[in-house]
Design an enzyme around this catalytic site. Sequence first.
Site, PDB file in Angstrom:
ATOM      1  N   GLU A 180       1.535  -0.185  -5.006  1.00 44.81           N
ATOM      2  CA  GLU A 180       0.647   0.908  -5.392  1.00 44.81           C
ATOM      3  C   GLU A 180       1.503   2.174  -5.475  1.00 44.81           C
ATOM      4  OE1 GLU A 180      -3.312   3.290  -3.790  1.00 44.81           O
ATOM      5  OE2 GLU A 180      -1.766   2.667  -2.394  1.00 44.81           O
ATOM      6  N   ASP A 240       0.826  -1.202   0.000  1.00 48.05           N
ATOM      7  CA  ASP A 240       0.000   0.000   0.000  1.00 48.05           C
ATOM      8  C   ASP A 240       0.868   1.262   0.000  1.00 48.05           C
ATOM      9  OD1 ASP A 240      -2.827   0.966   0.440  1.00 48.05           O
ATOM     10  OD2 ASP A 240      -1.899   1.909   2.179  1.00 48.05           O
TER      11      ASP A 240
HETATM   12  C1  NOJ Z   1      -4.471   3.053  -0.579  1.00 39.03           C
HETATM   13  C2  NOJ Z   1      -5.649   2.137  -0.462  1.00 39.03           C
HETATM   14  O1  NOJ Z   1      -5.912   1.595  -1.737  1.00 39.03           O
HETATM   15  C3  NOJ Z   1      -6.791   2.960   0.064  1.00 39.03           C
HETATM   16  O2  NOJ Z   1      -7.986   2.237   0.032  1.00 39.03           O
HETATM   17  C4  NOJ Z   1      -6.455   3.418   1.452  1.00 39.03           C
HETATM   18  O3  NOJ Z   1      -7.460   4.288   1.915  1.00 39.03           O
HETATM   19  C5  NOJ Z   1      -5.126   4.170   1.470  1.00 39.03           C
HETATM   20  N1  NOJ Z   1      -4.097   3.506   0.724  1.00 39.03           N
HETATM   21  C6  NOJ Z   1      -4.630   4.321   2.884  1.00 39.03           C
HETATM   22  O4  NOJ Z   1      -4.207   3.054   3.347  1.00 39.03           O
END
Ligand code: NOJ
Length: 556
Positions: free
Chosen positions: A247, A205
């Site tokens: 991500e 993440d």
């Molecule tokens: C990215 C995640 O995809 C999202 O859903 C989340 O709110 C944020 N990171 C914080 O963890």
Amino acid sequence: MRVSDTADLWWKNAVLYCLDVETFMDWDDDGTGDFTGLVQRLDHLVDLGVTCLWLMPFYPTAERDDGYDITDFYGVDPRLGTHGDLVELIRTAHDRGLRVIADLVVNHTSDQHPWFQESRRSKDDPKRDWYVWRADTPPDTSDQVVFPDQEDSIWELDERTGEYYLHQFYSTQPDLNVTNPLVRDEIAKIVGFWTQLGLDGFRMDAVPFLLDTNGAEADRLPDPHSWLRDVRAFLDRRTHGGILLGEVNLPFEQQLEFFGGADGDELTMQFDFISMQATYLSLARCDAGPLTRALQGRPATSSDSQWATFVRNHDELTLDKLTEDERQEVFAAFGPDPAMQIYDRGLIRRLPPMLGGDPRRVRMVYSLMFSLPGTPTIFYGEEIGMGEQLDVGSRLAVRTPMQWTSGTNGGFSRAAAKKLPGPVVTGGYGPEFVNVADQRKDPDSLLSFFRLLVSRRKECPELGWGDFQVLDQPHAAVLAHLCSWEDGALVAVHNLGPEPAVVPLALDGCGADHLLADLLVEGTTAVDERGRAEVALEGYGYRWLRVVAPGTRRLL
Ligand code: NOJ
């Protein structure tokens, strides 16, 4: 073609499927999905043909960001099951040939996490340095917040100690301080723990935020990428082919750094947010140009690195990398009502409603996604064409319960509707019309089409491994591309517009002894002695064409 290579760098020929245990299948009828329910539904995923599950966060949580605010990195949310249930899932998945990865959310914790509770106790608490604190009044950071509807700064005053803590996301999600070696050791331990239980890697993440030390004692970690390399090396030591799927929603050149550049020794995979956003601009304009330019703008990567392709995920459909005018074009085409928009940058809709439910267009988009170079990633429910529940009014609009049957709660749970994690979709995309049970039996359903795409994608490693080339042709609405790997080659032709088109193609190195064999329907197309062929497309039509060389032993 060395098909055996695809078993080594398995992620390059995988098909990923993202789901949240909480909304997938409730087996004990308490209203919340659980691991036992997921195990019961694994055979749906096997039938679909996907090869790797991505589990959204299943850890204990304070429930302020749908599980992305974790209170125990080593735990399992008791509503979903136990460690035992998770191990049963992993084992059953492995038995079916499915790998399992899970979200690794270590940029931040919940403010309810015991580490943060300790950290905020006093300025000299041993856990103080696990988070990022500042004593001085922070500058205006309102332009840096990720959730502008809720936050206006990335710093929050902690009343008790009179200092501010960093939170890139919600103020209930304090950022961990990765310049602290103890935090880095703990992250390695978390990676080690879950891989020991059988996970095959992680969806990592918010990686740029994780590596951004925000000035906090940067001299203790002068090169955060060296740490990311360490995490990858550690994962490699602990697993056989474990992956880090990052991500990283940044311009391509910066993404290259997160792959570890030419060495490819940091993230194994990254989502291609740029091409995803360009896809929507192309769809809005019925012009393949934006997508073509995005794909051509991908930097060269190590042969071990891979892009993950997707058209929808669990968050808002972010359009943040488009220009303001382009974003407004996409909003006008696919989400004109402000209730469909969020954060001034995205949409909270799923694909089929955005395309007015036009089955030709929906199938064309998924055919396109599966044919692009990279590893396709499905968000649960896409395989049956689920819609969103707009009145939820947030990113949760697309995280509604999975629709298994036309029955109560879409067959997700036998609990009362008010006990479910969110509403089941109502209206034309509700379970009466969109569900797995009906589509399983229907050879013409979207689910059957997905099965075909997944199976063809897996037998075409050219798409995951090969060189990519856009083929010249005269129609602005059409993307024709060639993926070739060793002795295999595949041409994909997609018409993003409503008008039929006859697409002339020129295929280097081909002659009258070659032909093009359709992979999604029956049919062949002749190639002339100069390597030219003509491919007819209906409005929103699509074709996958294997280039068949003389004497090939490939099954058609
Ligand atoms: C990215 C995640 O995809 C999202 O859903 C989340 O709110 C944020 N990171 C914080 O963890």
